[in-house]
Design an enzyme around this catalytic site. Structure first.
Site, PDB file in Angstrom:
ATOM      1  N   GLY A 341      52.886 -11.134  26.426  1.00 21.02           N
ATOM      2  CA  GLY A 341      52.643  -9.914  25.663  1.00 21.02           C
ATOM      3  C   GLY A 341      51.894  -8.896  26.490  1.00 21.02           C
ATOM      4  O   GLY A 341      51.506  -9.144  27.634  1.00 21.02           O
ATOM      5  N   PRO A 343      48.887  -6.324  27.777  1.00 22.77           N
ATOM      6  CA  PRO A 343      47.454  -6.581  28.000  1.00 22.77           C
ATOM      7  C   PRO A 343      46.632  -6.265  26.754  1.00 22.77           C
ATOM      8  O   PRO A 343      46.931  -5.331  26.009  1.00 22.77           O
ATOM      9  CB  PRO A 343      47.107  -5.623  29.146  1.00 22.77           C
ATOM     10  N   GLY A 344      45.594  -7.071  26.528  1.00 23.19           N
ATOM     11  CA  GLY A 344      44.680  -6.800  25.432  1.00 23.19           C
ATOM     12  C   GLY A 344      45.137  -7.293  24.081  1.00 23.19           C
ATOM     13  O   GLY A 344      44.556  -6.927  23.059  1.00 23.19           O
ATOM     14  N   GLY A 346      45.155 -10.511  23.166  1.00 22.96           N
ATOM     15  CA  GLY A 346      44.457 -11.742  22.793  1.00 22.96           C
ATOM     16  C   GLY A 346      45.034 -13.009  23.374  1.00 22.96           C
ATOM     17  O   GLY A 346      44.714 -14.106  22.903  1.00 22.96           O
ATOM     18  N   LYS A 347      45.860 -12.910  24.411  1.00 20.97           N
ATOM     19  CA  LYS A 347      46.510 -14.094  24.974  1.00 20.97           C
ATOM     20  C   LYS A 347      45.487 -15.051  25.590  1.00 20.97           C
ATOM     21  O   LYS A 347      45.534 -16.261  25.368  1.00 20.97           O
ATOM     22  CB  LYS A 347      47.530 -13.671  26.040  1.00 20.97           C
ATOM     23  N   THR A 348      44.578 -14.497  26.385  1.00 19.96           N
ATOM     24  CA  THR A 348      43.600 -15.350  27.057  1.00 19.96           C
ATOM     25  C   THR A 348      42.541 -15.865  26.096  1.00 19.96           C
ATOM     26  O   THR A 348      42.187 -17.052  26.108  1.00 19.96           O
ATOM     27  CB  THR A 348      42.925 -14.571  28.208  1.00 19.96           C
ATOM     28  N   SER A 664      68.448  -0.452  28.079  1.00 17.95           N
ATOM     29  CA  SER A 664      68.332  -0.131  26.651  1.00 17.95           C
ATOM     30  C   SER A 664      68.403   1.359  26.349  1.00 17.95           C
ATOM     31  O   SER A 664      68.467   1.747  25.179  1.00 17.95           O
ATOM     32  CB  SER A 664      67.029  -0.710  26.089  1.00 17.95           C
ATOM     33  N   LYS A 707      58.731  -1.289  20.503  1.00 16.67           N
ATOM     34  CA  LYS A 707      59.442  -0.004  20.453  1.00 16.67           C
ATOM     35  C   LYS A 707      59.326   0.641  19.073  1.00 16.67           C
ATOM     36  O   LYS A 707      59.114   1.856  18.948  1.00 16.67           O
ATOM     37  CB  LYS A 707      60.915  -0.216  20.820  1.00 16.67           C
TER      38      LYS A 707
END
Length: 758
Positions: A341, A343-344, A346-348, A664, A707
């Protein structure tokens, strides 16, 4: 007559022998004084049940039992050499015929006595230099002839069974005595050489024994001192204790003890002592013991995930599923999770929540920019400055054998002359292999199967396929404005206030100001910029609070009207929908690593010769989309496109400094060109996304959720998407879908008819 097979015993005629009664095994009950006995010689050592006629030599010895003592010692006197014929075995008993085989008397009695006396004198001289010489002298003097001497010394002579038989089989007494003399003299020479060699080594051995004894004494004294003063324990003793208590596997323990022995021998003055110390310190600091399974409370885990992160419903569901499988199996189980996803999002940080939910240690490894395979596998200890890889270094930091390990930014691994670190990760992330992961620095296997690996990435495009196949991709959608608002209220503002040392009552950010920050000061899928803005406000407020600390306490309130005093003018101006309809311009949707964005496709005709000019830093795929869109428009509007023959066509995609690529934008390019040649402008509140084919079909795209959020932020009302992407709408937030009219389409003509009314 009792027949007794024997093997590898030197028997000669006219000699007295002594045997234990059990030597005769099953025949022992048949032994009687004055009984006659026939010794038959075996070629090989064979059990009685397996005797064959070919197992026996053709010459044996007749004998007579002289007495049997109370201690079951049988005294036997050999008589003549005999020739064996027709040996047979029945019920483990040997039957044979024999005839006496006379010797050739080619040596007189005087010569026999002279040979015996010479050999006896040589033996007596030989034994003088040994401690047991006195006993041996008496033993030798008891022998009466060469046959008796050879029989008495037979167990010391280095003779094979065949050589012993050759002595017995010799018909000539001269030859027999010659063989006996040769065997005894060889025995003395070998013993003499061995003695000389032992004497030569005696000094060295005594030195080694003395050194070993001193070392043992020093070691004993050192242990006594260590027990008296544990705080000053020696390095060697410390590592001995650590290795013993570590629970290492056999291979690791063997290697550690080998290094410890080398460290003990080298001593502190050696230049390698520090390297050996560092190695032992590292391997003994690792947790080697396999942990017991800790029960998993799914309700508590779900509560922790909800406390730490707002939204992310599908992500949390997948994590709970993984924990449920582990709870049922009572061990580490399931896929390696890859969180993908912007940055920012919440993955980490969600990795920390997983560790807290499981009650495990948490450790994070940043892989961004790693180019060298040794960063993963470690360096071999033969190199100067060798060190373990990041995986094992993280295991040491965690202090556990089952931490939750987050491998951050796996999409940013690089490859160069130092190797391919992504390939090194294949073993780490493969549950079938990582139970014996071997770091080059350690050079022993370590079990990583108890580690819960979580990987993060912004995109899967740069992750090698073999590595990607080992992981299960879980997409982190961007946050909506409502979700950002709740995240800020619940997490970001309280954390910022605590970090800056500001009390909750001292600073208040109104809801209106917070929404204005989200709408006008940030443009991202995550919340990092939002966090920075909140921290900026807190720092400015901290200055005011410190300056007014001497006066009455002041409570600061940040409102929409005062927000610019803290954050200044808007630094980020997000793209908004067009204010007016213009032929040749269409609005598309794009996915970026920081989230979604709207994209304007601008086209213009100028006087010229039919040339095509493309600007805006378009990649190869997008340039191909331009060619496909142009061919489609020419086929759909052949009359209107004749104007292209004497005009140049310019296609531009703002912003020009940002590289753009991907298929796209195909439908947007087609719509813009159709609008240009027909002169009919598209509505400003319409956006679209989709790849087009030469047949006029619209094919699916990725990043639909981001998008659509970008379209909603920019004021778009209607969005055309590929019909094949309808299922992806389940991942789109309800508040986004409520504010947009989403229209699935299969053909280019459907979009052109709805947008341009053609």
């Amino acid at each position: 007559m009792l027949i007794q097979p024997i093997y590898n015993i030197l028997l000669l005629p006219d000699v007295t022998y002594y045997f234990k009664k059990d030597f005769f095994a099953e025949r022992a009950d048949c032994l009687e004084s004055d009984a006659e006995l026939l010794f038959i010689m075996l070629k090989n050592e064979t059990e009685g049940s397996q005797y064959q006629a070919d197992d026996f030599y053709p010459i044996g010895l007749s004998a007579k039992i002289e007495s049997i003592s109370e201690e079951d010692v049988v005294q036997i006197r050999t008589i003549d050499r005999v020739e064996i014929s027709n040996p047979a075995v029945e019920n483990n008993e040997v039957h044979a015929s024999f005839t006496v085989r006379p010797s050739v008397e080619d040596l007189s009695d005087e010569e026999q006595q002279a040979s015996f006396s010479e050999l006896r004198s040589a033996l007596l001289r030989f034994v003088q230099g040994y401690q047991w010489g006195l006993w041996a002298r008496g033993y030798i003097l008891q022998r009466k002839d060469l046959n008796d001497m050879a029989s008495a010394l037979s167990e010391y002579l280095n003779l094979t069974a065949d050589e012993k038989y050759q002595i017995l089989a010799a018909d000539s007494i001269r030859l027999r005595y010659g063989l006996i003399s040769k065997a005894i003299k060889e025995f003395m020479e070998i013993a003499k050489v061995s003695s000389e060699a032992q004497e030569a080594q005696k000094g060295d051995q005594e030195q080694l024994y003395r050194e070993a004894a001193l070392k043992k004494q020093i070691d004993y004294l050192q242990r006594e001192l260590d027990d008296m003063h544990p705080e000053n324990i020696s390095d060697v003793r410390k590592f001995e204790k650590k290795i013993k208590e570590s629970g290492m596997n056999k291979e690791a323990r063997r290697e550690a003890e080998k290094v410890l022995n080398r460290m003990r021998q080298e001593g502190k003055e050696s230049h390698e002592y520090g390297l050996l110390y560092d190695y032992l310190d590292f391997v003994t600091s690792l947790s080697w013991k396999s942990p017991g399974f800790t029960p998993i409370d799914l309700e508590q885990a779900e509560k922790i995930l909800n406390e730490d992160h707002y939204g992310l419903k599908k992500v949390k569901e997948r994590i709970i599923q993984q924990l449920a499988v582990m709870a049922l199996n009572k061990k580490q189980y399931g896929s390696i999770l890859l969180f993908v996803g912007a940055p920012g999002t919440g993955k980490t940080s969600i990795g920390q929540s997983i560790a807290r939910a499981l009650g495990r240690e948490y450790v994070r490894i940043s892989l961004g920019g790693v180019r060298d395979e040794a960063e993963i596998r470690g360096h071999r200890r033969t190199y100067i400055g060798a060190m373990p890889g990041r995986i094992m270094e993280a295991m040491k930091r965690s202090g556990a054998s089952n931490p939750v390990m987050v491998l951050d930014e796996v999409d940013k691994l690089a490859k160069d002359y130092g190797g391919d670190p992504a390939s090194a990760l294949l073993e780490v992330l493969d549950p079938e292999q990582n139970s014996t992961f071997t770091d080059h620095y350690m050079n022993v296997p370590y079990d990583l199967s108890n580690v819960l690996f979580v990987c993060t990435a912004n995109t899967t495009d740069t992750i090698p396929e073999p590595l990607l196949n080992r992981m299960e991709v879980i997409s982190f959608p961007g946050y909506t404005a409502v979700e950002k608002y709740h995240i800020a209220k619940k997490h970001l503002i309280p954390k910022a206030l605590d970090t800056m040392g500001i009390g909750k009552s001292m600073l208040k950010i109104t809801d209106g100001a917070l929404r204005q920050i989200i709408d006008e000061y940030t443009m991202e899928s995550g919340v990092r910029d939002l966090k920075k803005c909140i921290e900026t406000i807190c720092r400015s407020a901290a200055v005011e609070l410190v300056k007014n600390s001497s006066s009455e306490p002041k409570n600061i309130s940040v409102t929409r009207s005062s927000l610019s005093d803290y954050l200044g003018r808007k630094q980020i101006r997000s793209e908004q929908k067009l204010s007016s309809r213009i032929p040749g311009v269409a609005t598309g949707l794009a996915w970026t690593r920081s989230g979604g964005a709207i994209l304007f496709i601008e086209t213009k005709l100028t006087e010229g010769k039919g040339r095509l000019l493309i600007t805006g830093q378009l990649g190869d795929v997008m340039k191909e989309s331009v060619q496909i869109a142009l061919s489609l428009v020419k086929s759909l509007y052949p009359k209107e496109c004749k104007v292209l023959e004497d005009h140049d066509l310019h296609i531009h995609v703002p912003a020009g400094a940002v590289p753009k690529d991907g298929p796209s934008a195909g439908i947007t390019l087609t719509t813009a060109l159709a609008s240009l040649v027909t002169g009919k402008a598209a509505d400003t509140d319409v956006a679209m996304t989709g790849e087009v084919s030469l047949r006029g079909g619209i094919m699916p795209i990725g990043g639909l959720s981001e998008k659509l959020m970008a379209a909603q932020r920019s004021g778009i009302k209607r969005v055309f998407i590929p019909a094949d992407n309808v299922d992806d709408l389940d991942d789109v937030a309800d508040e986004v879908k409520e504010k947009l009219k989403i229209i699935p389409v299969k053909k280019v003509t459907e979009v052109l008819k709805a947008v341009l009314k053609v």
